[in-house]
Design an enzyme around this catalytic site. Structure first.
Site, PDB file in Angstrom:
ATOM      1  N   ASP A 147      -9.155   3.177  -3.723  1.00 38.97           N
ATOM      2  CA  ASP A 147     -10.288   3.217  -2.796  1.00 38.97           C
ATOM      3  C   ASP A 147     -11.558   3.726  -3.467  1.00 38.97           C
ATOM      4  O   ASP A 147     -11.891   4.908  -3.363  1.00 38.97           O
ATOM      5  CB  ASP A 147      -9.964   4.137  -1.620  1.00 38.97           C
ATOM      6  CG  ASP A 147      -8.804   3.633  -0.788  1.00 38.97           C
ATOM      7  OD1 ASP A 147      -8.341   2.518  -1.046  1.00 38.97           O
ATOM      8  OD2 ASP A 147      -8.364   4.367   0.104  1.00 38.97           O
ATOM      9  N   ASP A 184       0.824  -1.209   0.000  1.00 35.14           N
ATOM     10  CA  ASP A 184       0.000   0.000   0.000  1.00 35.14           C
ATOM     11  C   ASP A 184       0.862   1.265   0.000  1.00 35.14           C
ATOM     12  O   ASP A 184       2.079   1.221   0.162  1.00 35.14           O
ATOM     13  CB  ASP A 184      -0.908  -0.042   1.229  1.00 35.14           C
ATOM     14  CG  ASP A 184      -2.174   0.781   1.065  1.00 35.14           C
ATOM     15  OD1 ASP A 184      -2.365   1.398   0.011  1.00 35.14           O
ATOM     16  OD2 ASP A 184      -2.986   0.787   2.006  1.00 35.14           O
ATOM     17  N   GLU A 200       2.242   7.237  -2.189  1.00 30.13           N
ATOM     18  CA  GLU A 200       1.869   8.484  -2.855  1.00 30.13           C
ATOM     19  C   GLU A 200       2.049   9.710  -1.962  1.00 30.13           C
ATOM     20  O   GLU A 200       1.751  10.820  -2.384  1.00 30.13           O
ATOM     21  CB  GLU A 200       0.416   8.424  -3.327  1.00 30.13           C
ATOM     22  CG  GLU A 200      -0.633   8.443  -2.212  1.00 30.13           C
ATOM     23  CD  GLU A 200      -0.815   7.101  -1.543  1.00 30.13           C
ATOM     24  OE1 GLU A 200      -1.298   7.074  -0.398  1.00 30.13           O
ATOM     25  OE2 GLU A 200      -0.467   6.071  -2.154  1.00 30.13           O
TER      26      GLU A 200
END
Length: 767
Positions: free
Chosen positions: A555, A492, A495
């Site tokens: 998401d 994950d 960013e």
């Protein structure tokens, strides 16, 4: 938005049906956004829209107006050839050809190179970034004063003008035998922009994983890796998120994966060279002018690679030729990856319930393997990257049982560390303290570890520009994560590198967009160290030229919407597919669930079923519990949903042979597994439709993307097509509305395909 790795979990040994699960995950913004949006909704009802306008004016926003473009002046025409390349400089335009095909052209009469001095300001708030471009001087007019042949091409020299002020530039065009590159240098500039010509309003596709229309014509797009937002413009949700959580609603231009690479309907492609100095610099894509595509890079020089071809697929393959691509492990192709957590008993219960329903299960995905922590905002996970033996006291037995059943085990990791001392577990290492003492962490301006607020605790990024830090962290993942018997993990984040951070090497502002690539490389190194050739990892953040074996779309909201729901997941997949990410999937059922009071965003049984129908024709099926598991239906909690999901996993497994061929092609050529009609049937009506997709070239799927619909329009290319679920033969070259009840998606195979009979028999027999 919120990051997709972790959600609420139950205490070990607690029955799923015996208690409501806490709404939690270890991301910093979830609980704050949930609570803030609810409060904001109530405030809106009281204050009315007038107050909203005042507050919105203070919110950060992108400010990236395109650079001005003036006239082109050419001193003298020129034509020349160099190997397979040819250059044509006429009175008003420049054209580059390779093997006789046009691979690049300027807009007639307009400058193709401009530059500016100025500053780039980026506001940041917990992973959201808003760029603002300020140009002091723009050299918008261009001259070509000389063209000089070189050993491998040509050098163009001239001047850029800003009123009475001029500055020199140099542009080198090189054919290295594999492709043509153009390298422009304007030493006096802060930013350099290259403007490619196109037929008026010719479609433009790519620029990373964009969640809007497949054709991006007319847009100005900041190419910046960042959180994508809550709702991404869906109202009133995004408005409430903006008001209560500092512009957390996002916009349709925000994405975890953006980079300068595009292809046009004119069968030409361009990308900034992945190995060049400007590869990961902030950039702006300007598609606002009908006759050109501009890419402004905030660097004094830019090198681009050019591609052409006879078909859109040939252009995309040529554009990404040479990228390193790895195959996804075969074990992922024969069933679903089940999201489960809460301790061993809860995991066993979910797997058993789904197996009883007839589900084909390839593996499980256990996010809470590191244990939970309690914060002011609820239960969250510990980012200590070591097994919580209180939560999973029989971990090895659970793993052995699952492996004995042919079920793989995966978990979760991200590039942050937290102080393990507050956990009070003497059996684990304090990885944060180790990294801090060895100076392996990203630092702030004072030289201290850069603590990033996660809403209840502080986390620290490993400095992936430091070779020692990367070696250390790769070894940690190999030993502590993969060493626990797992077969892969969600990788994950990546960013959120702050622009004002201090790094071992380089500038954070220049390397922000490169962080996903560095994270991918670290993860790949960990898999090698662990000796796991079938290690499966999946990423949401992306960098230019960095191609994960498997990506996911991040998401999505738990709805059908085009802004941030099921349809947006499809759009992002199709865009990523022409940008160099060939293997992309999404959270089955969506992730983000918010009670905004004016509307409670929870997923319906229908959404789970329709999402499963789309996922069955993708490269991987994987469920997610959402960020509010107790408020959202889980597949094993409803008999009809479980039965339908089981049927779709059998369809997925039935397609394994054909899909293996498509996946192999993706690795060899870079063509995506899930393809827009533009790649498969160019020049037909199917090339204009964003709401359907091809699996490879032979299977066409028109998923239901609207709640309550039991039929769907499908645009078939010419030829004959067979319905995979009914066997019905349909004449192509038309748009037809067909029944699509739940359990029978509109999926067709080209009747001329050598796979046609086998796929129809396999899908019909999977029920």
């Amino acid at each position: 938005m919120l990051g997709d790795g972790e959600a609420a979990a139950r205490p070990a040994g607690t029955s799923r049906r015996a208690r409501a699960r806490p709404h939690s995950r270890p991301r910093p913004r979830t609980r704050r956004i949930l609570r803030g949006i609810a409060l904001g909704a109530a405030a809106l009802l009281v204050l009315g829209i007038g107050a909203v306008g005042v507050q919105l004016a203070r919110l950060p926003a992108d400010d990236v107006a395109p650079i001005a473009v003036g006239a082109l002046e050419v001193a003298a025409p020129f034509e020349g050839e160099s190997g397979a390349a040819a250059l044509q400089v006429s009175g008003d335009a420049v054209r580059v050809l390779r093997d006789g095909a046009l691979v690049w052209a300027s807009e007639p009469g307009r400058a193709f190179l401009t530059a500016a001095t100025g500053t780039l300001d980026v506001q940041e708030h917990r992973g959201y970034f808003w760029p603002a471009v300020h140009r002091d001087r723009v050299w918008s007019e261009q001259t070509i004063d000389a063209v000089t042949p070189t050993a491998e091409g040509w050098t163009l020299e001239g001047r850029l003008r800003a009123g009475a002020h001029e500055t020199p530039y140099e542009l080198a065009i090189v054919d290295d035998g594999a492709r043509v590159t153009m390298a422009a240098s304007v030493p006096a500039a802060t930013s350099v922009a290259l403007h490619s010509g196109r037929t008026e309003r010719a479609g433009v596709h790519g620029f990373g994983e964009q969640f809007t229309d497949f054709d991006l014509d007319g847009r100005v797009i900041p190419l910046l890796v960042r959180e994508q937002g809550v709702g991404r413009g869906l109202q009133p949700l995004s408005l409430l998120a903006d008001l209560t959580n500092h512009a957390a609603g996002g916009t349709d231009l925000m994405t975890y994966a953006a980079w300068p690479s595009f292809a046009t309907d004119d069968l030409r492609g361009l990308r900034v060279a992945p190995g060049s100095a400007a590869a990961h610099a902030f950039a702006v894509a300007d598609l606002s002018a009908p006759g050109r595509v501009g890419v402004e890079v905030w660097n004094p020089s830019v090198t681009v690679e050019l591609a052409g071809g006879d078909t859109p697929a040939a252009v995309v393959a040529a554009l990404h030729e040479g990228d390193e691509r790895r195959p996804i492990a075969d074990w992922t192709q024969h069933g679903m990856l089940v999201g489960a957590q809460g301790g061993s008993d809860a995991v066993r219960e979910r797997v058993a319930a789904l197996r009883e329903a007839g589900t084909e299960i390839a593996g499980v995905w256990l996010q809470d393997w590191v244990g939970q922590r309690t914060t002011d905002f609820g239960e969250r996970l510990w980012w200590t990257w070591q097994l919580d033996r209180t939560r999973y006291p029989d971990w090895q037995r659970l793993v052995d049982e699952l492996h004995a059943e042919g079920t793989r085990v995966t978990s979760y990791v991200n590039p942050f560390l937290v102080d393990a001392a507050p956990k009070g577990d003497p059996g684990i290492r304090n990885l944060y303290a180790e990294a801090r003492d060895a100076q392996l962490l990203v630092r702030d301006a004072s030289g201290q570890p850069y603590g990033i607020d996660q809403g209840g605790f502080t986390a620290y990024l490993v400095d992936l520009t430091n070779p020692a830090a990367r070696d250390w962290f790769a070894e940690v993942i190999a030993e502590e994560v993969l060493g626990e018997g797992v077969d892969g993990f969600m990788a994950d984040f990546a960013e959120g590198l702050p622009f004002d951070a201090a790094l071992h090497e380089g500038s954070a502002a220049e390397l922000h967009n490169a962080w996903p690539r560095l994270w991918m490389e670290t993860v790949a190194d960990a898999c090698r160290r662990a000796g796991e050739p079938e290690c499966v990892t999946w990423f949401r953040a992306g960098s230019l030229g960095a191609t994960p074996a498997l990506a996911w779309t991040g998401d999505q909201l738990v709805d059908f919407g085009r802004e941030d729901g099921l349809e947006s997941a499809l759009l992002g997949t199709l865009s990523a597919g022409v940008s160099g990410w060939p293997v992309v999937h999404s959270d089955l059922g969506g992730y983000t669930s918010i009670d905004a009071r004016v509307h409670d965003y929870v997923r319906s049984p229908e959404l789970l079923q329709r999402w499963a129908e789309l996922a069955a024709f993708g490269p991987m099926m994987r469920t997610h519990e959402t960020n509010r598991p107790a408020a959202n239906l889980q597949p094993d909690e409803d008999a009809a949903v479980a039965s339908h999901l089981a049927a779709m996993t059998r369809v997925f497994a039935a397609l394994a042979g054909y899909r293996a061929e498509v996946l192999d092609e993706a690795v060899r050529t870079g063509l995506p597994v899930m393809r827009h009609g533009w790649l498969v049937a160019p020049g037909t009506a199917a090339a204009e439709v964003d709401t359907q997709f091809f699996l490879g070239d032979d299977v066409l799927v028109a998923p239901v993307l609207r709640p309550g619909a039991d039929e769907v329009a499908v645009t078939l290319p010419p030829g004959q097509w067979r319905h995979l679920f009914t066997g019905e033969l349909v004449e192509g070259g038309q748009t037809v509305t067909v029944p699509a009840p739940i359990g029978q998606p509109a999926a067709y195979v080209d009747a001329a395909s050598p796979w046609a009979d086998e796929l129809v028999d396999a899908v019909r027999g999977s029920g």
